[in-house]
Each structure stands twice: as structure tokens, then as C-alpha cells.
Design a protein around this motif. Structure first.
Motif, mmCIF file in Angstrom:
data_model
loop_
_atom_site.group_PDB
_atom_site.id
_atom_site.type_symbol
_atom_site.label_atom_id
_atom_site.label_comp_id
_atom_site.label_asym_id
_atom_site.label_seq_id
_atom_site.Cartn_x
_atom_site.Cartn_y
_atom_site.Cartn_z
ATOM 1 N N ASN A 74 0.848 -1.189 0.000
ATOM 2 C CA ASN A 74 0.000 0.000 0.000
ATOM 3 C C ASN A 74 0.886 1.243 0.000
ATOM 4 O O ASN A 74 2.088 1.168 0.282
ATOM 5 C CB ASN A 74 -0.930 0.016 1.217
ATOM 6 C CG ASN A 74 -2.138 0.912 1.002
ATOM 7 O OD1 ASN A 74 -2.690 0.965 -0.092
ATOM 8 N ND2 ASN A 74 -2.528 1.629 2.033
ATOM 9 N N TRP A 83 -8.885 -1.555 9.175
ATOM 10 C CA TRP A 83 -9.536 -1.569 7.863
ATOM 11 C C TRP A 83 -10.191 -2.935 7.664
ATOM 12 O O TRP A 83 -9.538 -3.974 7.812
ATOM 13 C CB TRP A 83 -8.522 -1.345 6.763
ATOM 14 C CG TRP A 83 -7.885 0.014 6.743
ATOM 15 C CD1 TRP A 83 -8.333 1.140 7.359
ATOM 16 C CD2 TRP A 83 -6.679 0.375 6.061
ATOM 17 N NE1 TRP A 83 -7.484 2.187 7.106
ATOM 18 C CE2 TRP A 83 -6.466 1.753 6.306
ATOM 19 C CE3 TRP A 83 -5.775 -0.317 5.251
ATOM 20 C CZ2 TRP A 83 -5.374 2.440 5.780
ATOM 21 C CZ3 TRP A 83 -4.692 0.358 4.725
ATOM 22 C CH2 TRP A 83 -4.499 1.725 4.980
ATOM 23 N N SER A 261 -7.258 -0.321 1.904
ATOM 24 C CA SER A 261 -7.772 0.870 2.580
ATOM 25 C C SER A 261 -9.188 1.194 2.123
ATOM 26 O O SER A 261 -9.508 1.060 0.935
ATOM 27 C CB SER A 261 -6.863 2.067 2.295
ATOM 28 O OG SER A 261 -7.477 3.263 2.726
ATOM 29 N N PRO A 262 -10.054 1.643 3.043
ATOM 30 C CA PRO A 262 -11.385 2.111 2.619
ATOM 31 C C PRO A 262 -11.304 3.423 1.851
ATOM 32 O O PRO A 262 -12.289 3.857 1.271
ATOM 33 C CB PRO A 262 -12.135 2.282 3.952
ATOM 34 C CG PRO A 262 -11.075 2.472 4.975
ATOM 35 C CD PRO A 262 -9.904 1.667 4.509
ATOM 36 N N GLU A 263 -10.125 4.056 1.831
ATOM 37 C CA GLU A 263 -9.920 5.303 1.092
ATOM 38 C C GLU A 263 -8.949 5.045 -0.062
ATOM 39 O O GLU A 263 -7.843 5.567 -0.101
ATOM 40 C CB GLU A 263 -9.364 6.394 2.032
ATOM 41 C CG GLU A 263 -10.277 6.744 3.188
ATOM 42 C CD GLU A 263 -11.552 7.445 2.732
ATOM 43 O OE1 GLU A 263 -11.564 7.977 1.593
ATOM 44 O OE2 GLU A 263 -12.526 7.452 3.486
ATOM 45 N N LEU A 264 -9.383 4.241 -1.020
ATOM 46 C CA LEU A 264 -8.501 3.857 -2.117
ATOM 47 C C LEU A 264 -8.139 5.027 -3.026
ATOM 48 O O LEU A 264 -7.119 4.989 -3.714
ATOM 49 C CB LEU A 264 -9.166 2.767 -2.964
ATOM 50 C CG LEU A 264 -8.932 1.309 -2.550
ATOM 51 C CD1 LEU A 264 -9.676 0.390 -3.498
ATOM 52 C CD2 LEU A 264 -7.454 0.982 -2.533
ATOM 53 N N ALA A 265 -8.959 6.067 -3.018
ATOM 54 C CA ALA A 265 -8.694 7.189 -3.914
ATOM 55 C C ALA A 265 -7.340 7.838 -3.608
ATOM 56 O O ALA A 265 -6.654 8.305 -4.528
ATOM 57 C CB ALA A 265 -9.814 8.229 -3.810
ATOM 58 N N GLU A 266 -6.950 7.889 -2.335
ATOM 59 C CA GLU A 266 -5.697 8.556 -1.977
ATOM 60 C C GLU A 266 -4.472 7.868 -2.578
ATOM 61 O O GLU A 266 -3.663 8.520 -3.253
ATOM 62 C CB GLU A 266 -5.551 8.670 -0.464
ATOM 63 C CG GLU A 266 -4.275 9.384 -0.040
ATOM 64 C CD GLU A 266 -4.105 9.457 1.465
ATOM 65 O OE1 GLU A 266 -3.079 9.987 1.919
ATOM 66 O OE2 GLU A 266 -5.000 8.978 2.190
ATOM 67 N N VAL A 321 -10.939 8.024 -10.575
ATOM 68 C CA VAL A 321 -10.118 8.881 -9.718
ATOM 69 C C VAL A 321 -9.098 9.651 -10.549
ATOM 70 O O VAL A 321 -8.919 10.866 -10.393
ATOM 71 C CB VAL A 321 -9.397 8.034 -8.638
ATOM 72 C CG1 VAL A 321 -8.357 8.878 -7.890
ATOM 73 C CG2 VAL A 321 -10.410 7.461 -7.655
ATOM 74 N N GLN A 325 -8.750 13.718 -11.066
ATOM 75 C CA GLN A 325 -7.585 14.391 -10.497
ATOM 76 C C GLN A 325 -6.635 14.904 -11.581
ATOM 77 O O GLN A 325 -6.074 15.999 -11.439
ATOM 78 C CB GLN A 325 -6.832 13.428 -9.575
ATOM 79 C CG GLN A 325 -5.512 13.979 -9.044
ATOM 80 C CD GLN A 325 -4.817 13.017 -8.108
ATOM 81 O OE1 GLN A 325 -5.376 12.644 -7.080
ATOM 82 N NE2 GLN A 325 -3.606 12.599 -8.449
#
Length: 350
Positions: A74, A83, A261-266, A321, A325
Motif C-alpha cells: 500500500n 480496515w 484501505s477504505p480510502e482507495l482514492a488517496e 479517480v 484528479q
């Protein structure tokens, strides 16, 4: 061959050819026997939590046979056992090993460059102290989940110095074994250092960690004989999302984002920014990059069908994403989806 400079179509063809070759090698009688022999001598299961940076390749850096080390990747080596998906995957991995009667050694890694802070971990903006502190928190979480006694699951904090592919092993009482400073050290001396660093580690675990350190000494010696002025910089030209990318046994090819991660966009956005910078600085051609989603399956039928749907979802999510971006970069994006037969490590395009 310098694959980084080839047109994107040739790079994509090269990638899938390499995946096919990896599966053939993995399934060959010689490699199957090598794995079986290695596991008979060293039964401890070894998992590695590490950054998506393509330079961190622990099997290559330790001269370990294919299929022995289980990677979890990651952005920045950032993980949280809270997570949901990561917790399920890691617990499932440990439980499978325990049912086979095996202990589990978890290497929790951070990385840095001695030569330049700019070649350090992009996820932590080159702040090695912050990266180390984060790995300490992961180690504490592992002990919370799997037990403070560490008799079955033993977490070890490790640094990875990317200029020389050198491991730094952090002991329980603050000691540090920097393999870059151990040129020519015999295995007996390495074993004594391990015993001092981890006095409570089961003997079998120490015996099974020792070959990785000995292999790393050989790798460091190899690296010191080669010219790496270009290779130690970021030159990645593809983003891999999901799991099953062990065939990428080369540095600076891919940025690998685990689906944890539940925030895969980052992490997807961070990977896209690195690709864009690589193009802008002329490290790779600006004619395109690859977004590859892969999901492994173990059984035919429902498991493989679900893997195909998940791979398509991950690809669509990441493409969205990147389009939001970096619209200009998105125009150069080539998207591929695949599933991976875990038994044969065969990558199957969907």
C-alpha cells in the motif's frame, strides 16, 4: 532491455509476456521442488507489509525462491488493521498458516534513501522518522490482534534502503542490525546478532529469518557492483491495483496499490501523481501508461467469477479517480483488467 523507453504498446505486450513466463517458471518441476525443499527446511510463513514503490522487492533483495514471501502493499507502507478488508485478508492468511502448523513472521517495512531525501518514500514525503513511527503503530496493532506473546505471529520492524537494497532490522530493545554495514559477515555471526535482537523469538523463526539476511548480504554485494544512477529514481510507468503482481520482479516498473484501505482514492491519486511526474521529467515516454487491475482466485466457479467482477470494479474506480484528479494524464491511460489463478500464478486477461 530498457523497457522504460519503449512505446506504451510494446511495454504492455512485454508485461503480459513476462506474466506468462512467470507462471511457467512458477509451475515448473524444478521451481516447485525448490519451494517444497525450502519450506521443508524453513517452515515459518513470511509476510511483508510494504510500500507500493516498485523498488521494494523483498524476494529479489533476499534471494528467496518464488512463492515463499507473501506481500501486502500500500502507499507508503501505510496500513491499519482496523480496515475491514485488510483485517480479513491478514487474519485469513494467518489462520491458513496456523492450520498447516506454521508460525508467521510479519516484516513491517519502511523505506528510505541514504543518497537523497528526494528518493525516499513519497507517501511520507521523504520523512523517514514519520515512516518509522507509523510502522511501530502497525506492529502494536499486530500484537493486539494476534497476541503480545508473539509465539505464533511475530512482527519485526524492518527498514529498506533503496540505494543498495539493504535491510535494517530493528530489535525488540532498540538494537539495530544494518545489513549495509555487515559486508562479509558469516552466517554464524548473523545468527548471534538475531539472537541478541530477538531473545524471545522462537528458535525456528530465527533460523528461518537468517537465510533472508544472508541473501540480503549477497544482494547488497551485487548492487555495489552495478551502476544504478537511473534505476534508483522513480521510473514507474504503470499502476497496479489489487493483488497478484509477484511477476513484477523488477524495480521501478509499477506502483502497486493493495485493495486494503477504505480510502482507495488517496493511494491511486498519489500513484497517478508519480506517473505524471515521471513523464514530465523525461524518465519515461509521455505516450501513455498502464492501469492494470488484478484479483486472485483460488477456486473455479463462483470464486473466479467474483474475482472478474471485482477486477472490473477496481479498474473503473481507479480510472475515475485519475480522470477527476489528472484529466490530461487520463487521456494517456490504457486500462486492462485481469484475474490471477493463485494455484498456477497465471494472469488471465478479462
Amino acid at each position: 532491455m530498457d523497457i522504460h523507453s519503449k512505446p506504451i504498446a510494446q511495454r504492455i505486450d512485454w508485461l503480459f509476456e513476462r506474466a506468462r513466463d512467470h507462471s511457467v517458471q512458477f509451475c515448473s518441476p524444478e521451481n516447485w521442488l525448490a519451494r517444497e525443499r525450502y519450506l521443508a527446511l524453513h517452515p515459518t510463513a513470511i509476510g511483508v507489509l510494504k510500500c507500493m514503490d516498485g523498488r521494494i522487492n523483498i524476494p529479489v533483495a533476499t534471494h528467496t525462491p518464488l512463492g515463499i514471501i507473501q506481500p501486502f502493499r500500500n502507499l507508503g507502507g501505510m496500513f491499519d488493521l482496523g480496515w475491514p478488508h485488510l483485517g480479513e485478508v491478514l487474519a485469513g492468511y494467518v489462520q491458513r498458516c496456523v492450520r498447516e502448523g506454521r508460525r508467521v513472521l510479519l516484516l513491517i517495512t519502511y523505506h528510505f534513501s541514504r543518497g537523497s531525501v528526494h528518493r525516499g518514500c513519497a507517501g511520507f514525503h521523504g520523512d523517514t522518522a514519520a515512516a518509522i513511527e507509523h510502522t511501530r503503530r502497525i506492529k502494536q496493532q499486530v500484537e493486539t490482534v494476534f497476541g503480545q506473546g508473539r509465539d505464533t505471529v511475530y512482527p519485526v520492524l524492518c527498514g529498506f534502503e533503496t540505494d543498495e537494497d539493504a535491510l535494517l532490522v530493528h530489535g525488540e530493545q532498540g538494537g539495530l542490525l544494518d545489513l549495509a554495514q555487515c559486508a562479509g559477515m558469516a552466517e554464524d555471526a548473523l545468527a548471534q546478532h538475531l539472537a541478541a535482537l530477538f531473545p524471545d523469538m522462537p528458535r525456528q523463526m530465527r533460523d528461518d529469518l537468517l537465510p533472508l539476511l544472508a541473501g540480503n548480504l549477497r544482494r547488497i554485494d551485487e548492487v555495489r557492483q552495478m551502476h544504478r544512477a537511473a534505476d534508483i529514481e522513480h521510473r514507474e510507468w504503470m499502476i497496479c491495483l489489487g493483488r497478484g503482481f509477484d511477476f513484477l520482479h523488477m524495480p521501478n516498473i509499477a506502483l502497486i496499490v493493495g485493495p486494503y484501505s477504505p480510502e482507495l482514492a488517496e493511494p491511486v491519486g498519489q500513484a497517478a501523481a508519480i506517473i505524471e511526474a515521471n513523464m514530465a521529467k523525461g524518465r519515461i515516454p509521455d505516450d501513455g501508461f498502464l492501469l492494470l487491475a488484478s484479483v486472485p482466485y483460488e477456486e473455479l466457479g463462483v470464486d473466479s467469477a467474483r474475482a472478474g467482477l471485482k477486477s472490473a470494479f477496481l479498474a473503473d474506480f481507479a480510472a475515475g479517480v485519475i480522470a477527476r484528479q489528472s484529466p490530461a494524464l487520463a487521456g494517456k491511460m490504457h486500462v486492462r483488467t485481469a484475474v490471477l489463478d493463485w494455484r498456477s500464478r497465471r494472469l488471465e486477461p478479462v
